[in-house]
Design a protein around this motif. Sequence first.
Motif, PDB file in Angstrom:
ATOM      1  N   UNK A 113      52.703  16.599  29.615  1.00  0.00           N
ATOM      2  CA  UNK A 113      52.730  17.380  30.861  1.00  0.00           C
ATOM      3  C   UNK A 113      52.705  18.870  30.547  1.00  0.00           C
ATOM      4  N   UNK A 114      53.509  19.279  29.564  1.00  0.00           N
ATOM      5  CA  UNK A 114      53.555  20.699  29.192  1.00  0.00           C
ATOM      6  C   UNK A 114      52.211  21.152  28.623  1.00  0.00           C
ATOM      7  N   UNK A 115      51.599  20.277  27.847  1.00  0.00           N
ATOM      8  CA  UNK A 115      50.300  20.622  27.262  1.00  0.00           C
ATOM      9  C   UNK A 115      49.262  20.776  28.361  1.00  0.00           C
ATOM     10  N   UNK A 116      49.314  19.893  29.355  1.00  0.00           N
ATOM     11  CA  UNK A 116      48.382  20.002  30.482  1.00  0.00           C
ATOM     12  C   UNK A 116      48.584  21.324  31.200  1.00  0.00           C
ATOM     13  N   UNK A 117      49.837  21.726  31.378  1.00  0.00           N
ATOM     14  CA  UNK A 117      50.127  23.004  32.025  1.00  0.00           C
ATOM     15  C   UNK A 117      49.586  24.160  31.194  1.00  0.00           C
ATOM     16  N   UNK A 118      49.806  24.083  29.878  1.00  0.00           N
ATOM     17  CA  UNK A 118      49.332  25.160  28.998  1.00  0.00           C
ATOM     18  C   UNK A 118      47.815  25.258  29.067  1.00  0.00           C
ATOM     19  N   UNK A 119      47.145  24.108  29.100  1.00  0.00           N
ATOM     20  CA  UNK A 119      45.677  24.113  29.194  1.00  0.00           C
ATOM     21  C   UNK A 119      45.253  24.730  30.520  1.00  0.00           C
ATOM     22  N   UNK A 120      45.960  24.368  31.595  1.00  0.00           N
ATOM     23  CA  UNK A 120      45.633  24.943  32.910  1.00  0.00           C
ATOM     24  C   UNK A 120      45.839  26.451  32.901  1.00  0.00           C
ATOM     25  N   UNK A 121      46.954  26.906  32.328  1.00  0.00           N
ATOM     26  CA  UNK A 121      47.220  28.346  32.239  1.00  0.00           C
ATOM     27  C   UNK A 121      46.153  29.027  31.370  1.00  0.00           C
ATOM     28  N   UNK A 122      45.706  28.318  30.313  1.00  0.00           N
ATOM     29  CA  UNK A 122      44.655  28.878  29.458  1.00  0.00           C
ATOM     30  C   UNK A 122      43.358  29.040  30.218  1.00  0.00           C
ATOM     31  N   UNK A 123      43.010  28.023  31.009  1.00  0.00           N
ATOM     32  CA  UNK A 123      41.788  28.111  31.825  1.00  0.00           C
ATOM     33  C   UNK A 123      41.900  29.241  32.832  1.00  0.00           C
ATOM     34  N   UNK A 124      43.078  29.340  33.460  1.00  0.00           N
ATOM     35  CA  UNK A 124      43.303  30.399  34.440  1.00  0.00           C
ATOM     36  C   UNK A 124      43.183  31.768  33.781  1.00  0.00           C
ATOM     37  N   UNK A 125      43.763  31.882  32.559  1.00  0.00           N
ATOM     38  CA  UNK A 125      43.687  33.160  31.842  1.00  0.00           C
ATOM     39  C   UNK A 125      42.243  33.489  31.517  1.00  0.00           C
ATOM     40  N   UNK A 126      41.452  32.465  31.130  1.00  0.00           N
ATOM     41  CA  UNK A 126      40.035  32.687  30.848  1.00  0.00           C
ATOM     42  C   UNK A 126      39.290  33.138  32.089  1.00  0.00           C
ATOM     43  N   UNK A 127      39.585  32.508  33.214  1.00  0.00           N
ATOM     44  CA  UNK A 127      38.924  32.906  34.470  1.00  0.00           C
ATOM     45  C   UNK A 127      39.301  34.326  34.859  1.00  0.00           C
ATOM     46  N   UNK A 128      40.609  34.670  34.696  1.00  0.00           N
ATOM     47  CA  UNK A 128      41.045  36.041  35.024  1.00  0.00           C
ATOM     48  C   UNK A 128      40.350  37.054  34.118  1.00  0.00           C
ATOM     49  N   UNK A 129      40.201  36.704  32.873  1.00  0.00           N
ATOM     50  CA  UNK A 129      39.523  37.607  31.930  1.00  0.00           C
ATOM     51  C   UNK A 129      38.075  37.804  32.354  1.00  0.00           C
ATOM     52  N   UNK A 130      37.418  36.693  32.745  1.00  0.00           N
ATOM     53  CA  UNK A 130      36.028  36.798  33.203  1.00  0.00           C
ATOM     54  C   UNK A 130      35.933  37.676  34.458  1.00  0.00           C
ATOM     55  N   UNK A 131      36.854  37.475  35.409  1.00  0.00           N
ATOM     56  CA  UNK A 131      36.862  38.282  36.637  1.00  0.00           C
ATOM     57  C   UNK A 131      37.102  39.754  36.303  1.00  0.00           C
ATOM     58  N   UNK A 132      38.045  39.978  35.412  1.00  0.00           N
ATOM     59  CA  UNK A 132      38.362  41.351  35.023  1.00  0.00           C
ATOM     60  C   UNK A 132      37.134  42.015  34.388  1.00  0.00           C
ATOM     61  N   UNK A 133      36.404  41.253  33.565  1.00  0.00           N
ATOM     62  CA  UNK A 133      35.182  41.781  32.940  1.00  0.00           C
ATOM     63  C   UNK A 133      34.142  42.089  34.004  1.00  0.00           C
ATOM     64  N   UNK A 134      34.025  41.239  35.030  1.00  0.00           N
ATOM     65  CA  UNK A 134      33.067  41.476  36.112  1.00  0.00           C
ATOM     66  C   UNK A 134      33.439  42.747  36.876  1.00  0.00           C
ATOM     67  N   UNK A 135      34.737  42.911  37.147  1.00  0.00           N
ATOM     68  CA  UNK A 135      35.197  44.099  37.887  1.00  0.00           C
ATOM     69  C   UNK A 135      34.889  45.346  37.075  1.00  0.00           C
ATOM     70  N   UNK A 136      35.131  45.311  35.791  1.00  0.00           N
ATOM     71  CA  UNK A 136      34.848  46.464  34.929  1.00  0.00           C
ATOM     72  C   UNK A 136      33.367  46.787  34.950  1.00  0.00           C
ATOM     73  N   UNK A 137      32.552  45.773  34.898  1.00  0.00           N
ATOM     74  CA  UNK A 137      31.103  45.973  34.916  1.00  0.00           C
ATOM     75  C   UNK A 137      30.673  46.615  36.243  1.00  0.00           C
ATOM     76  N   UNK A 138      31.245  46.127  37.352  1.00  0.00           N
ATOM     77  CA  UNK A 138      30.881  46.691  38.665  1.00  0.00           C
ATOM     78  C   UNK A 138      31.295  48.150  38.753  1.00  0.00           C
ATOM     79  N   UNK A 139      32.506  48.444  38.279  1.00  0.00           N
ATOM     80  CA  UNK A 139      32.978  49.830  38.321  1.00  0.00           C
ATOM     81  C   UNK A 139      32.071  50.725  37.490  1.00  0.00           C
ATOM     82  N   UNK A 140      31.722  50.232  36.329  1.00  0.00           N
ATOM     83  CA  UNK A 140      30.854  51.024  35.454  1.00  0.00           C
ATOM     84  C   UNK A 140      29.502  51.226  36.121  1.00  0.00           C
ATOM     85  N   UNK A 141      28.996  50.171  36.696  1.00  0.00           N
ATOM     86  CA  UNK A 141      27.701  50.255  37.375  1.00  0.00           C
ATOM     87  C   UNK A 141      27.785  51.217  38.579  1.00  0.00           C
ATOM     88  N   UNK A 142      28.897  51.121  39.331  1.00  0.00           N
ATOM     89  CA  UNK A 142      29.086  52.002  40.486  1.00  0.00           C
ATOM     90  C   UNK A 142      29.206  53.457  40.038  1.00  0.00           C
TER      91      UNK A 142
END
Length: 154
Positions: A113-142
């Motif tokens: 159960x804990x491992x499943x949670x850690x994997x979920x948190x890892x996926x969430x962290x990856x998605x947040x990183x991707x979103x953060x990269x997109x936001x940075x790109x938009x700001x730079x482009x703007x």
Amino acid sequence: MEAILYISVAVVAVAFVVLVIYIIQTLKSLTQTLNHISHTVESLEGQLQGVTKETENLLKKTNDLAADIQQKSKKLDSVVIAVEEVGHTLQAFNRSVNSISNTVIQKVADNQDKISQIISWGKLAGELKDKWSEIKERRKHNKEANIVIDNRTE
């Protein structure tokens, strides 16, 4: 009667001479045969000495070979012992690895159960990183778009 006696003595003498001649011929033949046998025995003695020397050399080489094989066998014994010890070491290592694997499998099962949670948190962290990269790109482009617009207004 004397004539019969003389004839009898003459016949006995002739028979004795014939007998002696046959005995002499037989003895000469026997002498030749014995001489031939003597030469054959001398030849055999020479050959036997050669065979004896060869047999002694072969026996010496066989003894040397047996000693060499015995010495190499002793050396090989140490190699066999070393290989046997390596086998025991590998068996102990395998038992240790199996024990560790079983422990890890048990811990993973216990904490699934804990491992499943850690994997979920890892996926969430990856998605947040991707979103953060997109936001940075938009700001730079703007910013680049704003600089271009500012340069046109001037």
